[in-house]
Design a protein around this motif. Sequence first.
Motif, short mmCIF file in Angstrom:
data_model
loop_
_atom_site.label_atom_id
_atom_site.label_comp_id
_atom_site.label_asym_id
_atom_site.label_seq_id
_atom_site.Cartn_x
_atom_site.Cartn_y
_atom_site.Cartn_z
N ARG A 201 69.25 11.53 72.62
CA ARG A 201 69.23 10.17 72.08
C ARG A 201 69.03 9.08 73.11
N THR A 202 69.86 8.99 74.14
CA THR A 202 69.74 7.90 75.11
C THR A 202 69.66 8.47 76.52
N LYS A 203 69.14 7.67 77.44
CA LYS A 203 69.07 8.08 78.84
C LYS A 203 70.47 8.30 79.41
N ARG A 204 71.41 7.48 78.98
CA ARG A 204 72.78 7.62 79.48
C ARG A 204 73.33 9.00 79.17
N ARG A 205 73.23 9.41 77.91
CA ARG A 205 73.77 10.71 77.53
C ARG A 205 72.99 11.84 78.20
N SER A 206 71.68 11.71 78.27
CA SER A 206 70.85 12.77 78.85
C SER A 206 71.19 12.98 80.32
N ARG A 207 71.32 11.88 81.06
CA ARG A 207 71.65 12.01 82.49
C ARG A 207 73.03 12.64 82.68
N LEU A 208 74.00 12.20 81.88
CA LEU A 208 75.35 12.73 82.01
C LEU A 208 75.40 14.20 81.62
N LEU A 209 74.67 14.56 80.59
CA LEU A 209 74.62 15.96 80.17
C LEU A 209 74.08 16.85 81.28
N ASP A 210 72.96 16.47 81.86
CA ASP A 210 72.37 17.27 82.93
C ASP A 210 73.28 17.33 84.15
N LYS A 211 73.94 16.23 84.45
CA LYS A 211 74.83 16.18 85.61
C LYS A 211 76.01 17.13 85.43
#
Length: 378
Positions: A201-211
């Motif tokens: 959905r959002t860049k915020r969630r995507s970055r945190l998920l991958d991290k």
Amino acid sequence: MEENRRVAVLHWYDDVDDLAQTVTRALTELGYRPFVAHYTSEALEGAHFLFTYAPWGRLQRVAAQLAKTPPQKRPFWVHWSTEDCPDIRLPGWVTVPVGRTLAWLDRWQEAEGLQGRLAHTAPLRWVNRRFHKFRYVGIYHHALNAGLMGLLVEYSKVYADYYNRAGIPARYAQWGLLDNSHRGDLRLERDIDVLWIGTRRTKRRSRLLDKVMGELAAYGKRVLIVDGSGGPVYGEARTLLLNRAKIMLNLLPTWYDSALAYRWPLAAANRALLVTEDSLPHAPEFLPGEHYVAAPASQLTPTILDYLEHPEKREPIVERAYQTVIHGHSIVDSVRQIMHWAEQGRQAVRQAMHPAHNVHQPVHTFTIPYFDVDKNRY
């Protein structure tokens, strides 16, 4: 009570979606006589209640159809909102006027003549495809004040409070466990340490998920990301994954997002520990440390590692969560509460329309005040 039993449940897609079917089954179990119709349908004759959810389509189309129906024949409209509202830091004196303007433009699409033609020009179509969270605020405001919508229900306590502060009366009913979301304890090997199911959905969630998942993998943990890139995972396939997971991860697209409210029942019913970044109390019945684990985003990895390495800390929370969600927190329980309010609301409307018929009957007023969940458990 037979005359009050007929309920039209509207769905948004070409095919009837799972939620429409689930709500219909719940209403049937509660003794109602529901039928499912497409949101563009005009065949609502005979329905005493109209039940919508989400919205996942043009909710204004429903309001326009009801506006054409004489009040005496109009079903009592119940809407269970499962959409996020605008950023809750914005005050109502901002969101309501903006939303009303967008809803007004949206109503043009149902108009005839010049207004209708303008509404279908490229600029206004562009506006109507965007800012949907604000537009929903405006539609709710218009539908309630015009007497078209009888009851607005939110599945987030935070959002219900926000709407009430903005002058839009709303109730809170928690998101119950869907009847196809679990099959008891399948006793599968918990061979997935951490599972993520959802959309980025959002860049915020995507970055945190991958991290977070990258860090856990670096520690040798078995992680699985199901982000919809290979198609959505629901039903039996999702249940099997949850029964293989020790921990289900919850991350927020935005800081105020309500993902916790609908993700927790899935994890709890399948005995996976939900670990989430700190979240607002969208479902205040469920408590961090008691029914799930919450941590700041920066501390998710060490927190997850701690609960993976110490199953004795994980298991009591998992069991409490399972017992809580199984007993009294199903979708049927949620729909039962909603229809209780709907019955009260419809009775008040009928008494207002036919006061002469009620001179010897006690008058029951119906309001939708701030809803205190601690005093209204079900």
